[in-house]
Design an enzyme around this catalytic site. Structure first.
Site, PDB file in Angstrom:
ATOM      1  N   LYS A  83       0.850  -1.207   0.000  1.00  0.00           N
ATOM      2  CA  LYS A  83       0.000   0.000   0.000  1.00  0.00           C
ATOM      3  C   LYS A  83       0.879   1.248   0.000  1.00  0.00           C
ATOM      4  O   LYS A  83       2.044   1.221   0.435  1.00  0.00           O
ATOM      5  CB  LYS A  83      -0.951   0.027   1.197  1.00  0.00           C
ATOM      6  CG  LYS A  83      -0.304   0.094   2.590  1.00  0.00           C
ATOM      7  CD  LYS A  83      -0.019   1.487   3.120  1.00  0.00           C
ATOM      8  CE  LYS A  83       0.579   1.458   4.522  1.00  0.00           C
ATOM      9  NZ  LYS A  83       1.345   2.601   4.930  1.00  0.00           N
ATOM     10  N   ASP A 101      -2.532  -1.943  10.283  1.00  0.00           N
ATOM     11  CA  ASP A 101      -2.750  -1.848   8.830  1.00  0.00           C
ATOM     12  C   ASP A 101      -3.341  -3.131   8.243  1.00  0.00           C
ATOM     13  O   ASP A 101      -3.640  -3.183   7.053  1.00  0.00           O
ATOM     14  CB  ASP A 101      -1.417  -1.578   8.111  1.00  0.00           C
ATOM     15  CG  ASP A 101      -0.969  -0.132   8.252  1.00  0.00           C
ATOM     16  OD1 ASP A 101      -1.808   0.728   8.611  1.00  0.00           O
ATOM     17  OD2 ASP A 101       0.223   0.140   8.012  1.00  0.00           O
TER      18      ASP A 101
HETATM   19  O1  C5P Z   1      -0.401  -1.777  15.128  1.00  0.00           O
HETATM   20  P1  C5P Z   1       1.030  -1.912  14.740  1.00  0.00           P
HETATM   21  O2  C5P Z   1       1.723  -3.032  15.453  1.00  0.00           O
HETATM   22  O3  C5P Z   1       1.251  -1.949  13.267  1.00  0.00           O
HETATM   23  O4  C5P Z   1       1.738  -0.564  15.231  1.00  0.00           O
HETATM   24  C1  C5P Z   1       3.133  -0.448  15.374  1.00  0.00           C
HETATM   25  C2  C5P Z   1       3.444   0.723  16.303  1.00  0.00           C
HETATM   26  O5  C5P Z   1       3.091   1.954  15.650  1.00  0.00           O
HETATM   27  C3  C5P Z   1       2.644   0.742  17.585  1.00  0.00           C
HETATM   28  O6  C5P Z   1       3.300   0.024  18.589  1.00  0.00           O
HETATM   29  C4  C5P Z   1       2.586   2.229  17.908  1.00  0.00           C
HETATM   30  O7  C5P Z   1       3.815   2.641  18.497  1.00  0.00           O
HETATM   31  C5  C5P Z   1       2.527   2.871  16.557  1.00  0.00           C
HETATM   32  N1  C5P Z   1       1.131   3.187  16.123  1.00  0.00           N
HETATM   33  C6  C5P Z   1       0.461   4.255  16.714  1.00  0.00           C
HETATM   34  N2  C5P Z   1      -0.816   4.551  16.292  1.00  0.00           N
HETATM   35  C7  C5P Z   1      -1.388   3.854  15.303  1.00  0.00           C
HETATM   36  C8  C5P Z   1      -0.711   2.784  14.668  1.00  0.00           C
HETATM   37  C9  C5P Z   1       0.562   2.478  15.107  1.00  0.00           C
HETATM   38  O8  C5P Z   1       0.980   4.917  17.616  1.00  0.00           O
HETATM   39  N3  C5P Z   1      -2.607   4.191  14.880  1.00  0.00           N
END
Ligand code: C5P
Length: 284
Positions: free
Chosen positions: A10, A137
């Site tokens: 993406k 995502d």
């Molecule tokens: O959800 P995911 O594991 O992909 O997110 C990775 C990191 O990105 C999270 O631990 C957080 O620090 C940050 N994040 C965030 N807000 C979001 C998505 C991700 O702060 N909406």
């Protein structure tokens, strides 16, 4: 029975950060677009229990440290189906830690294959809910196409995809840590925000120029100086005729939007001489 699925990358056509939440995540508003750069994910059941991931990049985790294995475990845990031992093979083409949701897309592809193999009646919405347990995502990657994504990234509203165009995608040699970049954001200090309703309207109207005018990613505002190549790639893309250029996700990949094929091909040639990962892509 086994299954194979493409896991599409993406790009963020727009990325805005609205606030920091109590749970440590951030509320976002983004326009996401799938593109035709894809990993290939294959799944085969095996007699031993548990999940093992085999990729052509030896440094990627083979266990639940890999989002693909985590997605498979969550699929069985949440659906209540008896867990099956699985070998998950991934041919990586999407650059890793690039802001292109490569890992999330592999996880989403695993969920789609497992649904086909073990739960064909499960609605796609349910699959996206399982995806949200795996990564922010992943729900978008379960559906693909173009979407307005809000909340943590899991609240999705479909949009028409970009009108026909060419996307020149270029990743510098380094990676940027997503949590580290989020930690640099002070929402009140962000200098500008993307016009996301305007971009959604431009997509509805098939207005490529209107989308190009609104490409914007607030993370560019907080990038440490050491990542200056990101801005150099943007300038190169604009100098090579891109209608607009922006970083995707938390970077470091940059993409330029081109209406016509030949300047896009020329941009790929020029950038390939300087950067390790350059791709000519189309929106899906
Ligand atoms: O959800 P995911 O594991 O992909 O997110 C990775 C990191 O990105 C999270 O631990 C957080 O620090 C940050 N994040 C965030 N807000 C979001 C998505 C991700 O702060 N909406």
């Amino acid at each position: 029975m086994s299954g194979v699925e493409y896991a599409y990358a993406k790009l963020n056509l727009a990325l805005d950060i609205l606030r920091k939440r109590e749970d440590g995540y951030h509320d976002l508003r983004m326009v996401m677009q799938s593109i035709d750069l894809a990993d290939e994910v294959s799944i085969s059941p095996r007699p031993e229990p548990g999940m093992t991931v085999y990729t052509d990049l030896p440094y990627l985790p083979k266990d639940e440290g890999n989002i693909a294995a985590k997605a498979a475990s969550r699929f069985f845990a949440v659906s209540g189906l008896p867990p099956v031992g699985l070998s998950i093979g991934i041919k990586k083409r999407i650059p890793v830690c690039a802001g292109m949701a490569g890992g999330s897309s592999d996880g989403a592809a695993v969920l789609r294959v497992l649904r086909r193999m073990y739960a064909p009646d499960m609605p796609e919405e349910r699959l996206a809910e399982i995806g949200a347990l795996v990564g922010s995502d992943v729900p978008f990657c379960v559906h693909g196409g173009a979407m307005l994504a809000e909340g943590r990234g899991e609240c999705l509203s479909p949009l028409p995809s970009l009108p026909p165009c060419w996307l020149v995608v270029c990743k510098p040699a380094y990676s940027v840590s997503t949590p580290e970049l989020f930690s640099k954001v002070q929402v009140k200090k962000l200098r500008c925000h993307p016009d996301i309703p305007g971009m959604a309207a431009a997509l509805e109207q098939g207005d490529l120029e209107g989308v190009a005018r609104r490409l914007y990613n607030v993370f560019e505002d907080v990038l440490p100086r050491k990542y200056h190549q990101i801005f150099e790639i943007k300038s190169s893309l604009l100098g090579l005729g891109a209608m607009a250029a922006s970083m995707t996700g938390s970077g470091p990949t940059v993409f330029g939007l081109f209406r016509d094929h030949s300047p896009a091909v020329q941009a790929v040639e020029v950038l390939t001489a300087q950067y390790p990962s350059v791709y000519l892509c189309r929106p899906l």
